[in-house]
Design an enzyme around this catalytic site. Structure first.
Site: not given
Ligand SMILES: *Cc1c(COP(=O)(O)O)cnc(C)c1O
Length: 814
Positions: A483, A582, A709, A758
């Protein structure tokens, strides 16, 4: 070889029809493999099983002008015929004559296994020091041996030839043609014994090769071999090698203990050898090489160097997709005329309209002038559009190559030039001697070469699965959970590999994931854990098997089955709620469930549940309760259904800690990657994932200056900062900036400093000697995936599934 047609007929007493002054340099017997018709004769080999005469037409179509055969075919015109009584005798007589013209030292290798590898390794070990000729591939038969012998040229100092036999009485014939000065007998096994009455007969037959040998080097682990050789050949120089200590050359210490190097005993001498590959066959072959090198009087340190430099024998050429729709064929293992011919044959199988060749110096070439003429002649027949020559030697012969040809002193000069960037939609053959490292060209041209990659080792995954399987009963099935893009490792690639290795079931989260696998040819049964309402349609279309966890889902799915008119009993999986809270049916719903299932056109393929706390020691009591509930409720369900579906509850940590409750199947997930909650098992697992990148730039930053930054990092002393091209968009959480996380360079850890950007982040590498372009490990072993997850304040599962799709996944199989 180099004979006129006249000479060929005289040497072998055959009839010549046609021209007598045609030059024959090659004899080919397989019309499919004729790489160059010039100066080549085709011999139609006729045996009791097959007649090569039916391929004469196809040889002529390829441009062959000289045919050696038992019968002439008069309709074929403009051919010079050499008519022989027996084609096999012809080739053997010629080989015998040819060999007699030279005085090289000969080595003959026979045995059931290991002939080819020993031959190739000997060649690798000797060609730097002697001009050496060897049998191509594993040419060792009645026809292969003579063809090999015909390759001997006037400057050859050593000839290494394989001799194989398949039935009694063959060896005498072989020995008449080729009687080696040094005889080698590798391993004797039962493999070829089929045509022999006994092992003894097989050994007797093989030993005939050594009738006139001066020295015999043999694997003495086989007692019968040992005894027979001593009986028959006591007057010769005999050297036995093997794993047993009665041999002259053997390994003294326990070779299975990988923590120590091998202690080699050679007569009275002892020395040490490190060895990676430690199976009996490999060690036996390596000992054989040592024995031969000793015969050539190489000093021990040189022998050790040579053994360490042996490469695995990779006969296959590698092909990879390149940029601009090029196809790259890489053969940088070894370069000699013979392997060049093989490569030229190989590329014929691809139908790219244009071809480029990258070729280096032939380092073995002592008689380079003649060699490069032959290389050029052979190459010119292949019609390359461009040729790049690398090396000072081959460069001198640039003019011989009939294509747009460019010369470079070394591989870097070529990759730095702009030429490669202009090649488009071509086949590019890389053929180089090892020392030129032309794989650099491959790296340069390979498609989607990314600096930041997630490398997945499929063999490690298989190994990890097998470690878990080893804990289970042989009949217990295994479902691999693939998955979420196989836990972030990739889509069908992992499933395809697992399917190839016969995994019983695959588990995905959503129907889309299963559809993707089916579209990529996965036929293994697939369970879908979250069959969303809108997806029932495609679930059925793609033969996926839904998890049914509530009456609502059951009803909706059933309606879909009716609507689509499915008339087979459709496989579904019933999820029981046992404590995870669940999804799943509870105890008090079972009666109604049984009633409904009985009326529907479905088959309960499996009944399962999921453990909430199998990975933590304090979860034991709760886990056992869950298992107890599952046992009772599943039994109740089976009784009602009156059949026995597959039952399963264990995930990876369950397999390890609750092995007794494996039922009929288990579901492995994170364990495939190499993670385990059990330290003992963890030690046996292999790390299957490496997240890595390279240094884009290194800057010197002074005390008081700032990095990144908001000027978050201000070093307290002058330092070096490495910028790496991976950031939060790649799945590195921003929270591990500012010295929370570390990365590995040269096996040491360095902190991430300033804020993670990023697409980039900065590392304080202090005074490390790292250079731009060098590798940076985000995680594999140092730091490990677990350590990296710890920096991120999460678990390995989340780390893996967060790595964004833009990071290229690379799959390796070794
Ligand atoms: C993901 C998953 C697993 C595998 O769990 P691991 O801890 O990775 O072994 C097993 N069963 C179910 C139902 C799952 O969703």
């Amino acid at each position: 070889m180099n004979y006129t047609t006249q000479q060929l007929s005289e040497i072998t007493g055959s009839e010549l029809i046609g021209e007598g002054q045609l030059l024959v340099k090659n004899i080919d017997f397989d019309s499919r493999n004729i790489y160059s018709p010039d100066n080549t004769a085709f011999v139609a080999i006729t045996t009791s099983k097959n007649s090569g005469e039916k391929y004469i037409h196809s040889a002529v179509e390829k441009g062959i002008k000289i045919i050696i055969a038992e019968h002439q075919i008069p309709e074929i015109e403009n051919i010079t015929w050499i008519l022989v009584k027996n084609s096999v005798d012809f080739i053997q007589d010629l080989a015998k004559y040819h060999l007699s013209q030279y005085s090289l030292k000969t080595i003959g290798i026979t045995g059931s296994n290991g002939k080819t590898i020993v031959k190739e390794w000997l060649y690798q070990s000797l060609f730097d020091d002697y001009k050496t000729v060897k049998s191509p591939k594993s040419f060792n038969s009645q026809i292969g041996l003579p063809l090999s012998l015909l390759q001997i040229g006037k400057n050859d100092e050593i000839g290494i030839f394989e001799v194989g036999i398949s039935k009694p009485a063959e060896m005498e014939k072989m020995e008449e043609i080729f009687s080696p000065e040094i005889g080698i007998l590798t391993h004797i096994g039962a493999a070829h014994a089929s045509n022999f009455e006994s092992e003894e007969q097989l050994i007797d037959e093989k030993l005939k090769l050594f009738k006139d040998s001066k020295t015999i080097i043999f694997n003495g682990d086989n007692e019968l071999v040992h005894r027979k050789i001593h009986e028959l050949y006591s007057s010769k120089k005999l050297i036995s090698y093997g794993l047993q200590n009665h041999n002259h050359l053997y390994i003294k210490n326990d070779w299975t203990d990988r923590s120590s190097s091998l202690e080699i005993q050679y007569f009275d001498e002892e020395f040490r050898l490190s060895a990676q590959q430690r199976d009996e066959a490999t060690l036996g072959n390596a000992l054989c090489i040592i024995a031969v090198l000793k015969e050539f009087n190489f000093p021990t340190p040189k022998i050790i160097d040579k053994i360490n430099a042996l490469k695995a024998i990779e006969m296959r050429l590698e092909s990879v997709n390149g940029v601009r729709n090029n196809l790259i064929i890489n053969d940088s293992y070894n370069l000699d005329l013979d392997s060049l011919k093989i490569a030229y044959q190989f590329i014929k199988e691809y139908n790219k309209p244009k071809k480029t060749l990258i070729l280096t110096d032939f380092v073995e070439g002592k008689n380079s002038e003649q060699l490069y003429h032959e290389v050029a002649d052979l190459t010119n027949l292949q019609h390359f559009s461009k040729i790049f020559l690398i090396g000072e030697e081959i460069n001198q012969y640039e003019k011989l190559f009939a294509a747009e040809t460019y010369s470079f002193d070394n591989t870097n000069k070529l990759t730095e030039s702009q030429y490669l960037n202009q090649i488009e939609n071509e086949l590019i053959l890389l053929k180089g001697a090892r020392k030129f490292e032309i794989e650099k060209v491959k790296n340069h041209l390979e498609l989607q070469k990314h600096d930041t990659v997630l490398e997945v080792n499929l063999n490690a995954i298989l190994h990890n699965i097998n470690i878990h399987k080893g804990l289970l009963k042989p009949e217990t099935k295994m479902m691999a959970m693939v998955k979420a893009y196989s836990y972030g490792l990739g889509g069908y690639e992992i499933a395809e590999f697992l399917q190839y290795h016969h995994i019983d079931y695959l588990g995905v989260a959503y129907a889309d994931e299963g559809v993707d696998l089916r579209k990529n040819g996965i036929t293994t049964p697939i369970m879908v854990m979250n069959p969303e309402q809108h997806s029932y349609n495609i679930i059925i279309d793609y033969n996926l098997e839904p998890e049914i966890y509530s009456f609502r889902v059951l009803e909706l799915f059933h309606q879909q089955l009716i609507q689509k008119g499915v008339n087979k009993k459709y496989p579904i999986h019933i999820k029981l709620e046992t404590g995870m809270h669940r999804l799943g049916f509870k105890k008090d719903e079972l009666d109604e469930l049984i009633e409904k299932l009985k009326l529907m056109n479905v088959k309960v393929q499996s009944i399962f549940s999921h453990l909430s706390s199998s990975d933590v020691p304090e979860g034991e009591e709760y886990t056992l309760e869950q298992i107890d509930t599952f046992t009772k409720n599943s039994e109740y369900l089976m009784k009602g259904l009156q059949y026995h579906p597959i039952r399963h509850i264990l995930n990876t940590s369950g397999i390890v800690s609750y092995t007794d409750y494996q039922f009929d199947m288990v579901r492995i997930g994170i364990g495939m990657v190499g993670i385990s909650s059990n330290p003992e098992i963890k030690k046996q697992l292999k790390n299957a994932v490496t997240f890595k990148t390279v240094i884009s730039q290194i800057s010197h930053v002074k005390k008081g200056e700032s990095v990144g930054y908001s000027r978050r990092y201000q070093p307290e002393k002058d330092t070096k900062i490495a910028t790496i091209p991976v950031g939060y968009a790649d799945g590195i959480p921003r929270l591990i900036g500012n010295k929370v996380g570390k990365v590995g360079i040269h096996k040491k850890l360095y902190p991430i400093v300033g804020s993670v950007c990023m697409d980039m982040m900065m590392i304080d590498i202090d005074d490390a000697s790292a250079k731009e372009g060098e590798e940076v490990i985000i995680f594999n072993s140092n730091p490990s995936l677990e350590e990296f997850a710890y920096y991120c304040n999460t678990i390995p599962y989340e780390v893996l599934t967060s790595i964004s799709r833009r990071v290229k996944r690379i799959y390796i199989k070794d």
